[in-house]
Design a protein around this motif. Structure first.
Motif, short mmCIF file in Angstrom:
data_model
loop_
_atom_site.label_atom_id
_atom_site.label_comp_id
_atom_site.label_asym_id
_atom_site.label_seq_id
_atom_site.Cartn_x
_atom_site.Cartn_y
_atom_site.Cartn_z
N PRO A 1 30.66 -82.40 -77.98
CA PRO A 1 29.16 -82.19 -77.74
C PRO A 1 28.88 -82.15 -76.04
CG PRO A 1 29.63 -84.36 -78.31
CD PRO A 1 30.69 -83.50 -78.50
N GLY A 2 27.88 -81.36 -75.64
CA GLY A 2 27.65 -81.56 -74.20
C GLY A 2 26.02 -81.40 -74.19
N LEU A 3 25.70 -80.96 -72.86
CA LEU A 3 24.12 -80.88 -72.44
C LEU A 3 23.66 -79.54 -72.96
CD1 LEU A 3 24.35 -82.75 -69.18
CD2 LEU A 3 23.83 -83.80 -71.47
N ASP A 4 22.75 -79.33 -73.32
CA ASP A 4 21.95 -78.03 -73.46
C ASP A 4 21.37 -77.74 -72.34
OD1 ASP A 4 19.47 -79.56 -73.67
OD2 ASP A 4 19.36 -79.31 -75.85
N LEU A 5 20.51 -76.61 -72.32
CA LEU A 5 19.80 -76.17 -70.95
C LEU A 5 18.63 -77.13 -70.67
CD1 LEU A 5 19.48 -72.43 -71.52
CD2 LEU A 5 20.82 -73.71 -69.90
N ALA A 6 17.97 -77.73 -71.65
CA ALA A 6 16.96 -78.76 -71.33
C ALA A 6 17.44 -80.06 -70.61
CB ALA A 6 16.12 -79.15 -72.53
N ALA A 7 18.54 -80.39 -71.27
CA ALA A 7 19.06 -81.86 -70.83
C ALA A 7 19.92 -81.51 -69.52
CB ALA A 7 20.39 -82.01 -71.75
N LEU A 8 20.32 -80.22 -69.20
CA LEU A 8 20.81 -79.90 -67.81
C LEU A 8 19.87 -79.91 -66.79
CD1 LEU A 8 23.39 -77.02 -68.34
CD2 LEU A 8 23.90 -79.10 -67.34
N GLY A 9 18.65 -79.61 -67.28
CA GLY A 9 17.32 -79.40 -66.37
C GLY A 9 16.89 -81.01 -66.00
N ARG A 10 16.97 -81.57 -66.93
CA ARG A 10 16.77 -83.15 -66.87
C ARG A 10 17.77 -83.85 -65.77
NH1 ARG A 10 15.24 -82.86 -72.27
NH2 ARG A 10 17.21 -83.76 -72.88
N MET A 11 19.02 -83.52 -66.08
CA MET A 11 19.87 -83.95 -65.07
C MET A 11 19.66 -83.68 -63.56
SD MET A 11 24.07 -83.33 -64.86
CE MET A 11 23.76 -81.59 -63.81
N ARG B 1 16.74 -85.60 -62.41
CA ARG B 1 17.33 -86.94 -61.93
C ARG B 1 17.87 -86.88 -60.31
NH1 ARG B 1 18.72 -87.30 -67.26
NH2 ARG B 1 20.84 -86.72 -66.87
N LEU B 2 18.80 -85.84 -60.20
CA LEU B 2 19.28 -85.69 -58.87
C LEU B 2 18.39 -85.46 -57.91
CD1 LEU B 2 22.41 -83.22 -59.89
CD2 LEU B 2 22.47 -85.62 -59.47
N THR B 3 17.28 -84.72 -57.95
CA THR B 3 16.01 -84.64 -57.11
C THR B 3 15.29 -85.83 -56.86
OG1 THR B 3 16.18 -82.21 -57.87
CG2 THR B 3 14.21 -83.10 -56.64
N GLU B 4 15.03 -86.56 -58.01
CA GLU B 4 14.36 -87.62 -57.67
C GLU B 4 15.23 -88.85 -56.82
OE1 GLU B 4 13.86 -88.98 -61.82
OE2 GLU B 4 11.87 -87.61 -61.92
N ARG B 5 16.65 -88.69 -57.19
CA ARG B 5 17.64 -89.74 -56.34
C ARG B 5 17.34 -89.30 -54.88
NH1 ARG B 5 18.00 -94.15 -56.38
NH2 ARG B 5 20.07 -94.32 -55.87
N HIS B 6 17.50 -87.86 -54.71
CA HIS B 6 17.50 -87.46 -53.38
C HIS B 6 16.04 -88.01 -52.58
CE1 HIS B 6 17.64 -85.02 -49.93
NE2 HIS B 6 16.38 -84.21 -50.00
N GLY C 1 25.49 -89.04 -50.99
CA GLY C 1 24.85 -89.51 -52.08
C GLY C 1 24.45 -88.91 -53.07
N LEU C 2 24.13 -87.40 -52.99
CA LEU C 2 23.79 -86.41 -53.60
C LEU C 2 25.33 -86.36 -54.52
CD1 LEU C 2 21.98 -84.45 -55.21
CD2 LEU C 2 22.38 -82.81 -53.37
N ALA C 3 26.08 -85.75 -53.74
CA ALA C 3 27.42 -85.76 -54.74
C ALA C 3 27.84 -86.97 -55.37
CB ALA C 3 28.59 -85.43 -53.65
N ASP C 4 27.74 -88.05 -54.99
CA ASP C 4 28.14 -89.36 -55.86
C ASP C 4 27.08 -89.30 -57.06
OD1 ASP C 4 29.91 -90.19 -53.91
OD2 ASP C 4 28.79 -91.69 -53.26
N GLU D 1 26.09 -95.58 -52.84
CA GLU D 1 24.94 -96.48 -52.77
C GLU D 1 24.82 -97.08 -54.02
OE1 GLU D 1 20.14 -95.82 -52.03
OE2 GLU D 1 21.71 -93.99 -52.52
N SER D 2 24.18 -98.32 -53.93
CA SER D 2 23.87 -99.09 -55.00
C SER D 2 22.79 -98.74 -55.92
CB SER D 2 24.06 -100.67 -54.44
OG SER D 2 22.88 -100.90 -53.67
N GLY D 3 22.53 -99.00 -57.06
CA GLY D 3 21.35 -98.60 -57.69
C GLY D 3 21.60 -97.15 -57.99
N GLY D 4 22.59 -96.62 -58.61
CA GLY D 4 22.84 -95.33 -58.78
C GLY D 4 21.96 -95.02 -60.10
N ILE D 5 22.07 -93.65 -60.40
CA ILE D 5 21.52 -93.21 -61.48
C ILE D 5 21.92 -93.44 -62.85
CG2 ILE D 5 20.66 -91.11 -60.38
CD1 ILE D 5 22.86 -89.47 -61.48
#
Length: 246
Positions: free
Chosen positions: A217-227, A230-235, A128-131, A3-7
């Motif tokens: 480098p990677g995502l810590d727990l806080a960054a994973l939570g924010r990710m 974002r997925l929930t908001e896009r849903h 869309g969620l998978a994407d 879908e256009s306008g992705g995260i």
């Protein structure tokens, strides 16, 4: 279905662990992770093709059948470039897909649509969620693979517009279906997250792409939570586009 306008995953900026185009070939661990990722995406696209082709049988008009057939063809057309990249990295495309069959097939068994409308909502919300999730992971890939993954998520041929139009038209004609479809959308969200967690738990390489390591480098727990926020908001955004509560 993309879908256009992705995260925008760069809202959690990290230095790109794969900014060197050659790293995919030079780092065996990273290469294995990329092959796994391309394998799960490829299998998902093939099953999306099969599902949409099957859902076309439920379509009420020939125009709708043709639209779903076109959507199915688009999904299948994404597989060849993904397989080519797996081969470039020294992997076998079919071996790369094999570990993910059970998880993805289980998701589809648990979310088999009962009618045409549920099939449309699943194509829009579930895919869309998978994407969105794959776009998030793409931020940690080498440029060649990242561009390939992002482009495969973005190519939907206008199908999102078709789904939104059809679902909203049916709801306008019969508002009573909205509650059922809203519950269906929430179920899809839950099932998709459950299966994603199972895949990540079974394949350490995919988890490592997000969490990083001593040399990446990677995502810590806080960054994973924010990710996941974002997925929930896009849903929720997609559900709103369909005229449904999330």
């Amino acid at each position: 279905m993309a879908e256009s306008g992705g995260i925008d995953p760069v809202s959690d900026p990290v230095s790109d662990p794969a900014s060197d185009p050659g790293v995919a070939g030079d780092d065996p661990g990273y290469r294995a992770a990329v092959i796994d990722l391309l394998g799960v995406i490829s299998y998902g696209e093939i099953t999306a093709f099969e599902r949409l082709a099957e859902d076309a049988k439920l379509a009420p008009t020939m125009q709708d059948k043709m639209a779903l057939a076109s959507m199915a063809a688009t999904e299948l057309g994404k597989v060849a470039p993904l397989h080519q990249r797996v081969s470039e990295l020294g992997g076998d495309p079919f071996e790369a897909m094999a570990p993910f069959g059970d998880a993805i097939d289980n998701f589809h068994r648990h979310t088999a649509p009962s009618d045409w409308l549920e099939g449309l909502v699943k194509a829009f919300v579930g895919d869309g969620l998978a994407d969105d999730f794959y776009r998030e992971i793409a931020a940690f890939l080498d440029p060649v693979t990242r561009d390939l993954v992002v482009s495969s998520m973005d190519e939907d041929g206008g199908h999102a517009v078709f789904v939104v139009d059809r679902v909203r038209s049916v709801i306008a004609a019969d508002p009573t279906v909205a509650g059922r479809l809203a519950l269906w959308g929430r179920r899809l969200m839950g099932e998709a997250l459950t299966q994603a967690q199972r895949v990540a738990a079974d394949r350490d390489s995919l988890t490592a792409l997000l969490t990083g390591g001593v040399d990446r480098p990677g995502l810590d727990l806080a960054a994973l939570g924010r990710m996941f926020t974002r997925l929930t908001e896009r849903h929720a955004d997609r559900m709103a586009q369909l005229g449904l509560d999330s």
